[in-house]
Design a protein around this motif. Structure first.
Motif: not given
Length: 382
Positions: A57-72
């Motif tokens: 996703k060319a993201a600095s990081c990714a967060e695992m949330t209740a709705s699934g992974p999200q790029p940050l």
């Protein structure tokens, strides 16, 4: 022990390996279903798939949330401090140990496959696999180009989730399977009398793949604003790596010829592959300004980052300003590669030619693959 020996005699080691592979997959799936947060979220995703997802996703990081992974794309440090479940692109000690174990396990499986096909006792097959090692690094650079394309608002040639197949370390599996497929097809073609040599044909196919990939990267560098061609990086890396590896080879030949007796020119290529990795890392970390390349790169491997940090803390500021802090990484790469080559004496290779060949291929690939990616990434300004 007797039960295991009876099983080997009855089913054969290859079938037992396939059975163990299926068992490992079943246990992993069962563990994920039984404890998804502990096994998937906080282990498999955080250390293995999450970094690949963030990179894709060319993201600095990714967060695992209740709705699934999200790029940050920013705020990763703050998210980590808040205790959120974060995965960053690159490697960790946990993931590197895991990938090392997977590599060893898969090498055993490949050994049984080659044994079943009754091939890979000829050292010439090693040279047929070298183009595929270069291909891994070149394809990884293609994925880097897709990240730059996304940043520039351009549709990339490969998009997620397909792009995850050419992101480290998944790309090792992709190239591994591609190489096996080409090898098996070429062996079949030789048996049918269509080609004269399966290993020459395998090497030719790999070379064509590399050439096509490099032509695509050259096209991108010459026609897209988000990439620029810097041939000085390629020339300098290959020249320095070749000079250093050949110098070591000749040094061993003159003073310790026994070190070269077992592997010959294969040993030279092993050292060259790791020299490419070492030189590329040093150039990208400290010498791009001297090559007039206006880019900045940071190490993703923990070992490389540790060496740089240790050198920076121990080395004087004046020396750091003059030669940089990444140079010990090159020395470590050359020393380790030379040590590994010295272990492959003639007796070992004669006793286990197929096993020795596989190990030499694996040792070369873990140096030449990442080194090629670093070299080409800076060469094409990606």
């Amino acid at each position: 022990m007797e039960t295991f020996e009876r099983a080997v005699d009855e089913y054969g080691p290859g079938q037992l390996w396939v059975g163990s592979f299926a068992a490992v997959l079943l246990v992993a799936v069962g563990a994920v279903m039984a404890a998804p947060q502990a096994v998937w979220d906080r282990f498999l995703w955080q250390y293995f798939w999450g970094p690949v997802y963030a990179d894709a996703k060319a993201a600095s990081c990714a967060e695992m949330t209740a709705s699934g992974p999200q790029p940050l794309y920013d705020g990763c440090r703050a998210a980590i401090q808040e205790g959120r479940l974060i995965a960053e692109p690159g490697y960790t000690i946990v993931s590197e140990i895991g990938y090392m174990l997977i590599l060893v396990y898969m090498l055993v499986g490949v050994y049984f496959l080659l044994e079943r096909l009754d091939i890979a006792e000829d050292p010439k097959l090693y040279f047929a696999f070298v183009p595929f090692m270069l291909l891994g690094g070149a394809l990884r650079t293609v994925e880097d180009a897709t990240d730059r394309a996304v940043d520039a608002g351009v549709s990339p040639i490969v998009e997620y989730p397909l792009s995850s197949l050419i992101i480290s370390p998944v790309i090792y599996g992709t190239v591994f399977l591609l190489t096996l497929l080409v090898l098996v097809v070429c062996v079949d073609l030789e048996q049918r009398g269509i080609v004269d040599s399966y290993y020459r044909t395998t090497g030719a196919v790999g070379s064509i793949f590399v050439a096509v990939t490099l032509l695509y990267l050259t096209f991108v560098a010459l026609t897209r604003e988000y990439a620029t061609l810097y041939p000085s990086v390629l020339i300098t890396t290959v020249a320095l790596a070749s000079a250093l590896s050949y110098g070591l080879y000749r040094l061993f030949e003159s003073y310790r010829p026994a070190l070269n007796d077992g592997t010959g020119y294969i040993g030279l290529l092993v050292i060259w592959g790791h020299a490419i990795d070492g030189v590329a890392n040093v150039l990208l970390a400290d010498w791009l300004d001297a090559l007039n390349v206006p880019l900045t790169y940071y190490p993703k491997h923990p070992a490389n980052a540790f060496i740089i940090e240790a050198t920076e803390s121990l080395q004087s500021a004046g020396l750091t300003a003059a030669i940089g802090t990444s140079w010990p990484f090159l020395i470590v790469k050359l020393a380790v590669a030379s040590l590994v080559v010295s272990l492959f004496n003639q007796e070992f290779i004669d006793d286990s030619p197929r096993y020795a060949l596989l190990l030499l291929i694996a040792v070369t690939a873990v140096g030449l693959g990442p080194g090629t990616r670093d070299m080409l990434r800076a060469t094409f300004g990606i």
